[in-house]
Design a protein around this motif. Structure first.
Motif, mmCIF file in Angstrom:
data_model
loop_
_atom_site.group_PDB
_atom_site.id
_atom_site.type_symbol
_atom_site.label_atom_id
_atom_site.label_comp_id
_atom_site.label_asym_id
_atom_site.label_seq_id
_atom_site.Cartn_x
_atom_site.Cartn_y
_atom_site.Cartn_z
ATOM 1 N N PRO A 204 0.833 -1.214 0.000
ATOM 2 C CA PRO A 204 0.000 0.000 0.000
ATOM 3 C C PRO A 204 0.860 1.254 0.000
ATOM 4 N N GLY A 205 0.529 2.161 -0.898
ATOM 5 C CA GLY A 205 1.280 3.408 -1.019
ATOM 6 C C GLY A 205 2.401 3.369 -2.028
ATOM 7 N N ASP A 206 2.760 2.184 -2.510
ATOM 8 C CA ASP A 206 3.803 2.082 -3.522
ATOM 9 C C ASP A 206 3.407 2.832 -4.793
ATOM 10 N N LYS A 207 4.407 3.312 -5.502
ATOM 11 C CA LYS A 207 4.170 4.070 -6.728
ATOM 12 C C LYS A 207 4.527 3.249 -7.955
ATOM 13 N N ILE A 208 3.753 3.467 -9.005
ATOM 14 C CA ILE A 208 3.997 2.801 -10.279
ATOM 15 C C ILE A 208 4.044 3.855 -11.369
ATOM 16 N N ILE A 209 5.083 3.826 -12.169
ATOM 17 C CA ILE A 209 5.176 4.716 -13.330
ATOM 18 C C ILE A 209 4.436 4.065 -14.496
ATOM 19 N N ALA A 210 3.593 4.846 -15.162
ATOM 20 C CA ALA A 210 2.859 4.357 -16.326
ATOM 21 C C ALA A 210 2.621 5.497 -17.290
ATOM 22 N N GLN A 211 2.326 5.156 -18.503
ATOM 23 C CA GLN A 211 2.051 6.163 -19.523
ATOM 24 C C GLN A 211 0.629 6.691 -19.374
ATOM 25 N N LYS A 250 13.209 10.741 -8.004
ATOM 26 C CA LYS A 250 12.342 11.504 -7.106
ATOM 27 C C LYS A 250 11.264 10.631 -6.478
ATOM 28 N N GLU A 251 10.584 9.812 -7.274
ATOM 29 C CA GLU A 251 9.398 9.084 -6.817
ATOM 30 C C GLU A 251 9.714 7.706 -6.253
ATOM 31 N N LYS A 252 10.858 7.152 -6.634
ATOM 32 C CA LYS A 252 11.256 5.814 -6.177
ATOM 33 C C LYS A 252 10.129 4.783 -6.351
ATOM 34 N N PRO A 253 9.727 4.550 -7.594
ATOM 35 C CA PRO A 253 8.602 3.652 -7.870
ATOM 36 C C PRO A 253 8.946 2.190 -7.626
ATOM 37 N N ARG A 254 7.906 1.403 -7.350
ATOM 38 C CA ARG A 254 8.081 -0.043 -7.187
ATOM 39 C C ARG A 254 8.155 -0.726 -8.553
ATOM 40 N N PHE A 255 7.387 -0.203 -9.546
ATOM 41 C CA PHE A 255 7.343 -0.793 -10.882
ATOM 42 C C PHE A 255 7.309 0.288 -11.944
#
Length: 490
Positions: A204-211, A250-255
């Motif tokens: 929960p709270g993890d970030k994912i980069i997507a288009q 900056k965001e340190k995404p999980r995926f």
């Protein structure tokens, strides 16, 4: 509720029924509030005319033993066990989790219209109907049913059918991905695959980069898993990667999630240079990539480009592929390729959430791949969809000249992302086109915050026939012509 009719008795059948129901009420078998079968349903069950049931229920209602409600039916109502109590009905809406309550169903409702009669739908995202023949499907299904099996007929391992996983491994070798059946998990669709992957790996709270723009199925799945999306724009070469490293730091995404081949909704194809850059960033920052490669076999104007997974020497990529665009509509089979430890846990999620994967589509898919029919059908799918794309684009070219619309002609896939002239709002255009039997998906549903996309629409050309495309595009042209005339008058 068991009822019997003595057809030889002198007592009318409706009276026999009313008496039996009365006895059940008096002895407590039918409690207050019990819903009785519908007139038509009970008549079919007992083999009598509906009027017989109507008369029996009328007798009971006259005696005050049952009551009827418009649109609901009949219920037992001879006394109230709740007398003297204040009734507090459950507030179901308040119990629904906020994440579900906030769902906007525009996309789902418009997508479902693809299957309605007398609707020309450019809103779907399913396979072309032409390449598969019903008779052929019946023969393959019969073969799958009658073939001798040593294991339980309609059950498959949690990982999916072993024979199909072997065929998928062979299929992927032709796409440059060398894998083993043990690294493959079969599922019913890429949405389910992403849901299970996030359930396994996302906190929960993890970030994912997507288009972005992005399919609503993706951002809703991420949200329900407790994740937060960090979106980056796309152009004709897919996800823009120029400043992606700064975003990662900056965001340190999980995926990183990427729809790499003729993406939904823009139809963009991630360039080879950007595929390589994503993979380098994955290696540098140890970030997994989830690659959705659903549209990769429907290429028209270019040769097949290697997937990110095929370049992945470090096993950082989780690969998802669905046959939904290259198999008969409604046959839902997809698969995930990942590290063996991930596949083992995904299979565990299957065992808990759905107990057994659907046997039928797996066996159909296996038979089609085993005898080579699937691969010959791929050529037909490409030919059919290529032709439909050109028909739709011919109308869009004319609309570009007349009305100033803009679009990028996709080199494959099933979607066209259209930018409308400033005087046309896609939602209003949809309302007007629906009245004439044509649907599409307005652009705003592909944006996380719904603050953009009003000037865009997504058109699908795989599912409608060539003639439906011609008719539907003419209707859209006529409506936009009216917009232009009104705009000029103002």
């Amino acid at each position: 509720m068991k009822l019997r009719i003595d057809r030889k008795a002198r007592v009318p059948m409706y009276m026999q029924l009313s008496q039996q129901i009365k006895e059940l009420i008096y002895n407590g078998s039918l409690v207050d509030g019990y819903s009785l079968p519908s007139e038509r349903g009970l008549a079919q069950e007992l083999g009598v005319h509906r009027n017989t049931i109507v008369r029996a229920y009328s007798e009971l209602r006259d005696e005050g033993l049952i009551t009827s409600y418009q649109g609901i039916g009949y219920r037992v109502k001879y006394k109230s066990m709740y007398e003297g109590m204040i009734r507090k009905d459950v507030n179901w809406k308040a119990l629904i989790k906020a994440d579900y309550e906030d769902f906007k169903m525009d996309f789902d409702e418009l997508f479902s219209k693809s299957y309605e009669a007398d609707i020309i739908s450019f809103g779907g995202g399913v396979a072309a109907r032409e390449p598969y023949r019903p008779g052929e499907i019946a023969e393959v299904f019969e073969k799958a049913l009658t073939e001798k099996r040593d294991n339980a007929y309609f059950y498959t391992p949690y990982e999916g059918n072993a024979g199909l996983r072997k065929k998928i491994a062979e299929f992927m070798s032709m796409k440059g991905v060398i894998t083993k059946p043990g690294n493959i998990q079969i599922l019913s669709g890429n949405n389910q695959a992403l849901d299970f992957i996030l359930a396994l790996l996302l906190q929960p709270g993890d970030k994912i980069i997507a288009q972005e723009p992005l399919s609503p199925d993706i951002y809703r799945t991420v949200r329900l898993a407790g994740g937060n999306l960090i979106t980056v724009p796309v152009d004709e070469d897919g996800m823009i990667c120029d400043n992606l490293e700064a975003v990662i730091e900056k965001e340190k995404p999980r995926f990183i999630y990427v729809d790499s081949s003729f993406s939904n909704p823009t139809g963009a194809f991630l360039s080879i240079e950007r595929r390589q850059k994503l993979l380098k960033l994955s290696y540098k920052y140890r970030i997994p990539i989830i690659e959705d490669d659903e549209g990769s076999e429907l290429y028209y104007d270019i040769d097949r480009i290697p997937s990110i997974k095929s370049m992945d020497a470090g096993n950082n990529v989780i690969y998802m592929y669905s046959f939904s665009l290259t198999m008969m509509p409604g046959i839902c089979v997809s698969f995930v390729i990942a590290d063996r430890s991930v596949i083992e846990k995904l299979s565990g999620i299957v065992s808990v959430r759905i107990a057994s994967l659907d046997w039928t589509p797996q066996m159909l898919m296996f038979e089609y791949m085993k005898d080579g029919t699937f691969f010959s059908r791929l050529d037909e799918f490409r030919e059919v969809c290529h032709n439909k794309r050109d028909i739709m684009c011919a109308y869009l070219d004319e609309m570009a000249d007349k009305y100033g619309i803009r679009y990028m002609k996709p080199k494959g896939g099933v979607y066209i992302w259209v930018e409308l002239p400033g005087y046309v709002d896609s939602r209003e255009l949809l309302r007007r086109s629906q009245k004439q039997g044509v649907t599409f998906i307005p652009g705003h549903v592909f944006y996380l915050k719904k603050t953009a996309g009003n000037d865009h629409m997504r058109l699908n050309y795989s599912y409608p026939s060539a003639e439906e495309i011609k008719t539907g595009m003419k209707i859209l042209m006529d409506i936009i012509e009216e917009y232009k005339l009104n705009f000029q008058i103002k």
